[in-house]
Design an enzyme around this catalytic site. Structure first.
Site, PDB file in Angstrom:
ATOM      1  CG  ASP A  83      -1.982   2.520   6.492  1.00 36.34           C
ATOM      2  OD1 ASP A  83      -2.310   2.161   5.303  1.00 36.34           O
ATOM      3  OD2 ASP A  83      -2.054   3.812   6.889  1.00 36.34           O
ATOM      4  CG  ASP A 129      -1.862   7.540   0.360  1.00 38.28           C
ATOM      5  OD1 ASP A 129      -0.824   8.182  -0.095  1.00 38.28           O
ATOM      6  OD2 ASP A 129      -2.962   7.379  -0.265  1.00 38.28           O
ATOM      7  CG  ASP A 143      -1.648   1.089   1.337  1.00 42.13           C
ATOM      8  OD1 ASP A 143      -2.322   1.558   0.579  1.00 42.13           O
ATOM      9  OD2 ASP A 143      -1.578   1.937   2.533  1.00 42.13           O
ATOM     10  CG  ASN A 158      -4.199  12.286  -6.274  1.00 41.06           C
ATOM     11  OD1 ASN A 158      -4.139  13.185  -7.296  1.00 41.06           O
ATOM     12  ND2 ASN A 158      -5.036  12.292  -5.740  1.00 41.06           N
ATOM     13  CB  SER A 211      -4.269   7.421  -3.871  1.00 40.44           C
ATOM     14  OG  SER A 211      -4.178   8.637  -4.376  1.00 40.44           O
TER      15      SER A 211
HETATM   16  C1  BG6 Z   1      -6.000   5.966   0.101  1.00 33.60           C
HETATM   17  C2  BG6 Z   1      -5.690   6.871   1.215  1.00 33.60           C
HETATM   18  O1  BG6 Z   1      -4.557   5.409  -0.034  1.00 33.60           O
HETATM   19  O2  BG6 Z   1      -6.296   6.657  -0.937  1.00 33.60           O
HETATM   20  C3  BG6 Z   1      -7.076   7.652   1.500  1.00 33.60           C
HETATM   21  O3  BG6 Z   1      -5.184   6.387   2.728  1.00 33.60           O
HETATM   22  C4  BG6 Z   1      -7.457   8.237   0.196  1.00 33.60           C
HETATM   23  O4  BG6 Z   1      -7.019   8.559   2.764  1.00 33.60           O
HETATM   24  C5  BG6 Z   1      -7.592   7.330  -0.887  1.00 33.60           C
HETATM   25  O5  BG6 Z   1      -8.826   8.627   0.401  1.00 33.60           O
HETATM   26  C6  BG6 Z   1      -8.056   7.763  -2.288  1.00 33.60           C
HETATM   27  O6  BG6 Z   1      -7.100   8.800  -2.445  1.00 33.60           O
HETATM   28  P1  BG6 Z   1      -7.248   9.703  -3.735  1.00 33.60           P
HETATM   29  O7  BG6 Z   1      -5.820  10.208  -3.822  1.00 33.60           O
HETATM   30  O8  BG6 Z   1      -7.413   9.031  -4.919  1.00 33.60           O
HETATM   31  O9  BG6 Z   1      -8.299  10.823  -3.372  1.00 33.60           O
HETATM   32 MG    MG Z   2      -2.778   3.105   3.699  1.00 37.60          MG
END
Ligand code: BG6
Ligand code: MG
Length: 220
Positions: free
Chosen positions: A169, A12, A10, A117, A115
């Site tokens: 996590d 984040d 993972d 991002n 994510s």
């Molecule tokens: C996860 C994070 O990795 O990605 C979350 O732990 C987050 O907090 C999720 O909401 C989605 O991320 P993003 O960047 O697409 O908004």
């Molecule tokens: Mg995470």
């Protein structure tokens, strides 16, 4: 002795601590819209998709879809402003060494992040080319705790799920790994990752050898 061929991380909260940036971005939106939102509320959003995070932040308040979209876009713009500052210095302690150890063991390395991002975060950290496969918020439609993302990454790595170890996590991430028969290493608070095969506070000082031999001794 079970075969272990790949590590799937993972992003984040395992590789880098973007939870603080997610918090500040959601908090700014929440303040602008008069919605209550605390650091404690934010902890429950680890591993949770953007849309699901907004639904939790709204605590049952129903909004038209267009407004939901606008809220998510605004939060993401705030979050992305933080991402421009990310550098290799934002790798969590021990991560660079741990990835090098895993490589030296001949393991394949993947990312499995909810994510959208994730690629920008990895580029900022300067570690994109260390991974053989990158699964992110665009790769599958069902988010963790569904196992789909980790199965997708394993497929890209060409490794059966039973030979993968997931480092996570978030409670939802551990559940996703278990659901598809992968080994799991929980990173951080046991209250969140207690269902994992192994729990570590973080990757600082973690030894690949040690982890592989402890997992090998589990009935899996
Ligand atoms: C996860 C994070 O990795 O990605 C979350 O732990 C987050 O907090 C999720 O909401 C989605 O991320 P993003 O960047 O697409 O908004
Ligand atoms: Mg995470």
């Amino acid at each position: 002795m079970p075969q272990i061929s790949a590590f799937i991380f993972d992003l984040d909260g395992v590789i880098t601590d973007t939870a603080e940036y997610h918090y500040r971005a959601w908090k700014r939106l929440a303040d602008e819209e008069g919605l209550p939102f605390s650091r404690e509320d934010n902890e429950a959003l680890r591993g949770v998709s953007r849309r699901e995070s907004l639904l939790r932040l709204l605590k049952g308040k129903v909004l038209p879809e267009a407004q939901m979209e606008e809220y998510m876009a605004r939060k993401n713009a705030y979050y992305r402003a933080f991402l421009t500052q990310i550098t290799a210095a934002d790798l969590l302690e021990g991560v660079a060494d741990f990835l090098a150890q895993a490589r030296a063991h001949g393991l394949k390395l993947g990312i499995g992040s909810a994510s959208k991002n994730a690629r920008d975060v990895l580029n900022g950290l300067g570690i994109t080319d260390q991974f053989d496969a990158i699964g992110d918020g665009y790769s599958v439609s069902r988010t963790k705790p569904a196992p789909d993302l980790f199965v997708w990454v394993a497929g890209r790595l060409g490794v059966p799920p039973a030979e993968c170890v997931v480092f996570e996590d978030a409670e939802a991430g551990i559940a996703a790994a278990r659901e598809c028969g992968m080994y799991s290493v929980g990173i951080g608070d046991p209250a969140r990752v207690g269902a994992a095969d192994l729990i570590l506070p973080n990757l600082a000082g973690a030894q690949v050898d040690h982890i592989l031999s402890r997992l090998a001794n589990l009935a899996h």
